[in-house]
Motif scaffolding. Structure first.
Motif, PDB file in Angstrom:
ATOM      1  N   SER A 205       0.854  -1.267   0.009  1.00  0.00           N
ATOM      2  CA  SER A 205       0.173   0.028  -0.045  1.00  0.00           C
ATOM      3  C   SER A 205       1.055   1.070   0.067  1.00  0.00           C
ATOM      4  O   SER A 205       1.838   1.311   0.811  1.00  0.00           O
ATOM      5  CB  SER A 205      -0.952   0.041   1.222  1.00  0.00           C
ATOM      6  N   GLY A 206       0.460   2.133  -1.027  1.00  0.00           N
ATOM      7  CA  GLY A 206       1.425   3.265  -1.142  1.00  0.00           C
ATOM      8  C   GLY A 206       2.729   3.234  -1.318  1.00  0.00           C
ATOM      9  O   GLY A 206       3.891   3.735  -1.006  1.00  0.00           O
ATOM     10  N   GLY A 207       3.067   1.922  -2.040  1.00  0.00           N
ATOM     11  CA  GLY A 207       4.401   1.790  -2.215  1.00  0.00           C
ATOM     12  C   GLY A 207       5.406   1.093  -1.372  1.00  0.00           C
ATOM     13  O   GLY A 207       6.585   0.865  -1.369  1.00  0.00           O
ATOM     14  N   ARG A 208       4.645   0.466  -0.188  1.00  0.00           N
ATOM     15  CA  ARG A 208       5.082   0.172   1.162  1.00  0.00           C
ATOM     16  C   ARG A 208       4.584  -1.221   1.328  1.00  0.00           C
ATOM     17  O   ARG A 208       3.371  -1.458   1.161  1.00  0.00           O
ATOM     18  CB  ARG A 208       4.993   0.974   2.068  1.00  0.00           C
ATOM     19  N   GLU A 209       5.420  -2.323   1.645  1.00  0.00           N
ATOM     20  CA  GLU A 209       4.906  -3.501   1.844  1.00  0.00           C
ATOM     21  C   GLU A 209       4.781  -3.632   3.521  1.00  0.00           C
ATOM     22  O   GLU A 209       5.757  -3.336   4.021  1.00  0.00           O
ATOM     23  CB  GLU A 209       6.082  -4.618   1.532  1.00  0.00           C
ATOM     24  N   TYR A 210       3.553  -4.165   3.781  1.00  0.00           N
ATOM     25  CA  TYR A 210       3.349  -4.506   5.295  1.00  0.00           C
ATOM     26  C   TYR A 210       2.996  -6.017   5.408  1.00  0.00           C
ATOM     27  O   TYR A 210       2.350  -6.693   4.679  1.00  0.00           O
ATOM     28  CB  TYR A 210       1.573  -3.798   5.540  1.00  0.00           C
ATOM     29  N   ARG A 211       3.793  -6.567   6.445  1.00  0.00           N
ATOM     30  CA  ARG A 211       3.713  -7.947   6.582  1.00  0.00           C
ATOM     31  C   ARG A 211       2.968  -8.276   7.857  1.00  0.00           C
ATOM     32  O   ARG A 211       3.302  -7.451   9.022  1.00  0.00           O
ATOM     33  CB  ARG A 211       5.172  -8.432   6.678  1.00  0.00           C
ATOM     34  N   TYR A 212       2.474  -9.326   7.971  1.00  0.00           N
ATOM     35  CA  TYR A 212       1.541  -9.860   8.969  1.00  0.00           C
ATOM     36  C   TYR A 212       1.796 -11.234   9.158  1.00  0.00           C
ATOM     37  O   TYR A 212       1.436 -12.242   8.507  1.00  0.00           O
ATOM     38  CB  TYR A 212       0.250  -9.702   8.741  1.00  0.00           C
ATOM     39  N   TYR A 213       2.813 -11.584  10.417  1.00  0.00           N
ATOM     40  CA  TYR A 213       3.282 -12.749  10.683  1.00  0.00           C
ATOM     41  C   TYR A 213       2.444 -13.580  11.280  1.00  0.00           C
ATOM     42  O   TYR A 213       1.444 -13.277  12.123  1.00  0.00           O
ATOM     43  CB  TYR A 213       4.528 -12.720  11.416  1.00  0.00           C
ATOM     44  N   ASP A 214       2.166 -15.098  10.471  1.00  0.00           N
ATOM     45  CA  ASP A 214       1.469 -16.172  11.260  1.00  0.00           C
ATOM     46  C   ASP A 214       1.524 -16.454  12.771  1.00  0.00           C
ATOM     47  O   ASP A 214       0.642 -16.799  13.329  1.00  0.00           O
ATOM     48  CB  ASP A 214       1.304 -17.268  10.283  1.00  0.00           C
ATOM     49  N   ASP A 215       2.715 -16.153  13.410  1.00  0.00           N
ATOM     50  CA  ASP A 215       3.102 -16.431  14.723  1.00  0.00           C
ATOM     51  C   ASP A 215       2.653 -15.167  15.582  1.00  0.00           C
ATOM     52  O   ASP A 215       2.989 -15.306  16.690  1.00  0.00           O
ATOM     53  CB  ASP A 215       4.507 -17.124  14.738  1.00  0.00           C
ATOM     54  N   GLU A 216       2.290 -14.247  15.134  1.00  0.00           N
ATOM     55  CA  GLU A 216       2.039 -13.269  15.888  1.00  0.00           C
ATOM     56  C   GLU A 216       0.533 -12.817  15.883  1.00  0.00           C
ATOM     57  O   GLU A 216      -0.139 -13.108  15.031  1.00  0.00           O
ATOM     58  CB  GLU A 216       2.650 -11.827  15.208  1.00  0.00           C
ATOM     59  N   PRO A 217       0.115 -12.336  17.117  1.00  0.00           N
ATOM     60  CA  PRO A 217      -1.389 -12.214  17.233  1.00  0.00           C
ATOM     61  C   PRO A 217      -1.929 -11.042  16.347  1.00  0.00           C
ATOM     62  O   PRO A 217      -1.492 -10.272  16.097  1.00  0.00           O
ATOM     63  CB  PRO A 217      -1.558 -12.076  18.691  1.00  0.00           C
ATOM     64  N   ALA A 218      -3.468 -11.409  15.980  1.00  0.00           N
ATOM     65  CA  ALA A 218      -4.143 -10.198  15.473  1.00  0.00           C
ATOM     66  C   ALA A 218      -5.056  -9.666  16.484  1.00  0.00           C
ATOM     67  O   ALA A 218      -5.087 -10.347  17.621  1.00  0.00           O
ATOM     68  CB  ALA A 218      -4.925 -10.693  14.274  1.00  0.00           C
ATOM     69  N   TYR A 219      -5.774  -8.532  16.226  1.00  0.00           N
ATOM     70  CA  TYR A 219      -6.470  -7.928  17.180  1.00  0.00           C
ATOM     71  C   TYR A 219      -7.902  -7.936  16.627  1.00  0.00           C
ATOM     72  O   TYR A 219      -8.266  -7.417  15.338  1.00  0.00           O
ATOM     73  CB  TYR A 219      -5.794  -6.822  17.701  1.00  0.00           C
ATOM     74  N   PRO A 220      -8.998  -7.678  17.268  1.00  0.00           N
ATOM     75  CA  PRO A 220     -10.111  -7.827  16.784  1.00  0.00           C
ATOM     76  C   PRO A 220     -10.592  -6.222  16.169  1.00  0.00           C
ATOM     77  O   PRO A 220     -10.201  -5.295  16.904  1.00  0.00           O
ATOM     78  CB  PRO A 220     -11.421  -8.261  18.028  1.00  0.00           C
ATOM     79  N   SER A 221     -11.374  -6.200  15.269  1.00  0.00           N
ATOM     80  CA  SER A 221     -11.985  -4.785  14.878  1.00  0.00           C
ATOM     81  C   SER A 221     -13.294  -4.674  15.471  1.00  0.00           C
ATOM     82  O   SER A 221     -13.754  -5.486  16.475  1.00  0.00           O
ATOM     83  CB  SER A 221     -12.306  -4.992  13.258  1.00  0.00           C
ATOM     84  N   ASP A 222     -14.333  -3.995  14.961  1.00  0.00           N
ATOM     85  CA  ASP A 222     -15.589  -3.888  15.513  1.00  0.00           C
ATOM     86  C   ASP A 222     -16.553  -4.627  14.948  1.00  0.00           C
ATOM     87  O   ASP A 222     -17.806  -4.530  15.333  1.00  0.00           O
ATOM     88  CB  ASP A 222     -16.067  -2.500  15.414  1.00  0.00           C
ATOM     89  N   VAL A 223     -16.258  -5.588  14.115  1.00  0.00           N
ATOM     90  CA  VAL A 223     -17.140  -6.817  13.817  1.00  0.00           C
ATOM     91  C   VAL A 223     -16.453  -7.928  14.369  1.00  0.00           C
ATOM     92  O   VAL A 223     -15.515  -8.687  13.945  1.00  0.00           O
ATOM     93  CB  VAL A 223     -17.159  -6.826  12.300  1.00  0.00           C
ATOM     94  N   TRP A 224     -17.348  -8.756  15.516  1.00  0.00           N
ATOM     95  CA  TRP A 224     -17.068  -9.734  15.950  1.00  0.00           C
ATOM     96  C   TRP A 224     -17.689 -11.070  15.373  1.00  0.00           C
ATOM     97  O   TRP A 224     -18.962 -11.255  15.718  1.00  0.00           O
ATOM     98  CB  TRP A 224     -17.231  -9.899  17.458  1.00  0.00           C
ATOM     99  N   ASP A 225     -17.167 -11.733  14.764  1.00  0.00           N
ATOM    100  CA  ASP A 225     -17.623 -12.852  13.937  1.00  0.00           C
ATOM    101  C   ASP A 225     -17.061 -14.128  14.176  1.00  0.00           C
ATOM    102  O   ASP A 225     -17.237 -15.220  13.610  1.00  0.00           O
ATOM    103  CB  ASP A 225     -18.012 -12.866  12.316  1.00  0.00           C
ATOM    104  N   ASP A 226     -16.270 -14.183  15.252  1.00  0.00           N
ATOM    105  CA  ASP A 226     -15.459 -15.258  15.598  1.00  0.00           C
ATOM    106  C   ASP A 226     -15.830 -15.867  16.983  1.00  0.00           C
ATOM    107  O   ASP A 226     -15.229 -16.891  17.499  1.00  0.00           O
ATOM    108  CB  ASP A 226     -13.975 -15.009  15.780  1.00  0.00           C
ATOM    109  N   VAL A 227     -16.732 -15.344  17.669  1.00  0.00           N
ATOM    110  CA  VAL A 227     -17.669 -15.727  18.658  1.00  0.00           C
ATOM    111  C   VAL A 227     -18.877 -16.455  18.399  1.00  0.00           C
ATOM    112  O   VAL A 227     -19.758 -15.388  18.075  1.00  0.00           O
ATOM    113  CB  VAL A 227     -17.665 -14.658  19.821  1.00  0.00           C
ATOM    114  N   SER A 228     -19.197 -17.637  18.370  1.00  0.00           N
ATOM    115  CA  SER A 228     -20.302 -18.053  18.180  1.00  0.00           C
ATOM    116  C   SER A 228     -21.561 -18.228  19.372  1.00  0.00           C
ATOM    117  O   SER A 228     -21.104 -18.023  20.463  1.00  0.00           O
ATOM    118  CB  SER A 228     -20.213 -19.509  17.730  1.00  0.00           C
ATOM    119  N   HIS A 229     -22.641 -18.048  18.688  1.00  0.00           N
ATOM    120  CA  HIS A 229     -23.903 -18.224  19.797  1.00  0.00           C
ATOM    121  C   HIS A 229     -23.728 -19.530  20.565  1.00  0.00           C
ATOM    122  O   HIS A 229     -23.032 -20.470  19.951  1.00  0.00           O
ATOM    123  CB  HIS A 229     -24.905 -18.245  19.033  1.00  0.00           C
ATOM    124  N   LEU A 230     -24.206 -19.414  21.552  1.00  0.00           N
ATOM    125  CA  LEU A 230     -24.125 -20.973  22.513  1.00  0.00           C
ATOM    126  C   LEU A 230     -25.201 -21.760  21.821  1.00  0.00           C
ATOM    127  O   LEU A 230     -26.639 -21.482  21.382  1.00  0.00           O
ATOM    128  CB  LEU A 230     -24.940 -20.701  23.817  1.00  0.00           C
TER     129      LEU A 230
END
Length: 422
Positions: A205-230
């Motif tokens: 993006s903008g001529g710069r590479e951004y890397r996201y390593y698989d062994d590093e955590p990510a953080y939730p946005s304001d859409v939580w679709d990873d927590v299921s209903h009971l």
């Protein structure tokens, strides 16, 4: 001879360092009492209020050992009443609740209000008025797959959680609730491996590479679709129809508070907020007007997922049940310990429902009464993992008069001095 009925103002369950308070009381009747004790002390509040659905919600309470083993017999009881005279009556209740919440919060405090499409716009406007538009932080979308189907409109598969701060000096730590990178969306990013053999996903993006390593955590946005209903057979299930998953509350507690902070829920329900807070080393304050909700929450705190007692320290303040039961209980004193035996229970409500003997008892504790406070030492509670009650328990010798507390299937709490046997 029957045990002697007494009335206690509160009960305290011994355990670790976590400290919490469960209060059976009705809003706004208890507002002044809450403010005098907890005003300005709460770090974060989670509210899962009535949604103004116009319905009554039930909880199916299992009866006796057989009920916990097979699911039958069970007794349908009122969990909460979501019927209001008008929209204005509902919004008036919510306004007074939100004003109480703001007064309970400390300067760095935050509030999360869980709501659905029926009242979300109205509650958003109320929050703007009470907390200020500038203190709005997020409209979190909790997206899930379970629920019914619709043919005349798109199926409704999400709730909203409105996130506000009391002041701009609020505490928030996004890194408190990390996700595994595999749970986060890749957005079709290019995969690669660096010179050290670490896999990553990259985007330019903008001529710069951004890397996201698989062994590093990510953080939730304001859409939580990873927590299921009971799901229906989820082991977390307590019987409350609108129970929320503990992962949902853990995320909120982790991001909005630190260990030792006070977390509050004024519509305590099935006790998910209390369980999440206690499990993460926070203190908690949970209020509900239904004795059944208080009983269910106390059971969750006394049990681990495997059904063994965990020993969270907490206090319960609830009205004593009426002196209309007959309890057969004996205590056998020794030099360093007491043996307590529970052998019988009978009440008018149990007879009317056709429930015999100890099947009407959902949990009981043995301990000592000091003044008007019952201090529990040992407890036995029914659950799918431990369907049968212990009828004999050992407890250490402590100051005070030996006492037993009985919690029946309706959530009623009663205290008795057992007969002494030598």
């Amino acid at each position: 001879m029957a045990a002697t009925y007494i009335c206690c103002a509160s009960e305290r369950h011994q355990g670790g360092e976590n400290a919490g308070t469960l209060i059976q009381a009705k809003l706004p009747d208890c507002a002044d009492a809450l403010l005098s004790r907890f005003g300005g002390q709460v770090q974060t509040i989670y509210l899962d209020p009535p949604f103004n659905t116009g319905k009554q919600f039930e909880m199916k309470v299992r009866i006796g050992e057989k009920g916990y083993k097979t699911g039958s017999p069970s007794l349908p009881l009122l969990a909460y009443d979501d019927r209001f005279e008008s929209r204005e009556a509902y919004l008036s209740m919510m306004r007074s609740t939100l004003e109480l919440c703001r007064a309970l919060l400390c300067r760095e405090g935050t509030i999360f209000v869980h709501i659905d499409s029926r009242m979300s716009a109205h509650i958003r406007l109320l929050l703007d008025e009470v907390f200020g538009e500038n203190n709005f932080l997020n409209e979190i979308v909790w997206s899930y797959q379970s629920g019914g189907r619709a043919r005349t409109y798109f199926p409704r598969k999400h709730d909203l959680i409105l996130f506000y701060a009391k002041t701009r000096s609020y505490y928030f730590n996004l890194r408190g609730a990390p996700l595994e990178r595999a749970q986060a969306r890749s957005n079709h990013m290019r995969r690669g491996v660096d010179e050290d053999g670490r896999s990553y996903r990259a985007i330019v993006s903008g001529g710069r590479e951004y890397r996201y390593y698989d062994d590093e955590p990510a953080y939730p946005s304001d859409v939580w679709d990873d927590v299921s209903h009971l799901q229906q057979r989820d082991p977390q299930r307590t019987g409350f129809e609108t129970q929320k998953p503990i992962r949902l509350l853990e995320r909120i507690v982790q991001c909005a508070s630190q260990e030792g902070d006070l977390v509050c829920d004024l519509f305590g329900g099935s006790g998910t907020t209390a369980a999440a807070a206690a499990g993460l080393g926070r203190r908690f304050l949970c209020v509900d007007q239904n004795p059944l909700a208080v009983a269910v929450t106390a059971k969750r705190l006394l049990q681990s997922p495997s059904g063994k007692e965990t020993g969270f320290a907490f206090e319960v303040e609830a009205p004593c049940g009426e002196d209309d039961c007959r309890v057969e209980a004996e205590v056998y004193p020794a030099i360093s310990s007491y043996t307590v035996r529970l052998s019988g229970f009978d009440s008018p409500a149990a007879r009317a429902a056709g429930i015999e003997g100890l099947d009407a008892v959902d949990s009981w504790s043995a301990g000592f009464v000091q003044g008007d406070v019952f201090r529990s030492c040992v407890s036995s509670v029914r659950s799918p993992a431990t369907p049968g009650l212990k009828t004999v328990m050992e407890m250490p010798v402590c100051a005070g008069e030996p006492c037993v507390m009985i919690v029946d299937v309706w959530g009623g709490r009663r205290f008795y001095l057992p007969q002494r046997r030598y």
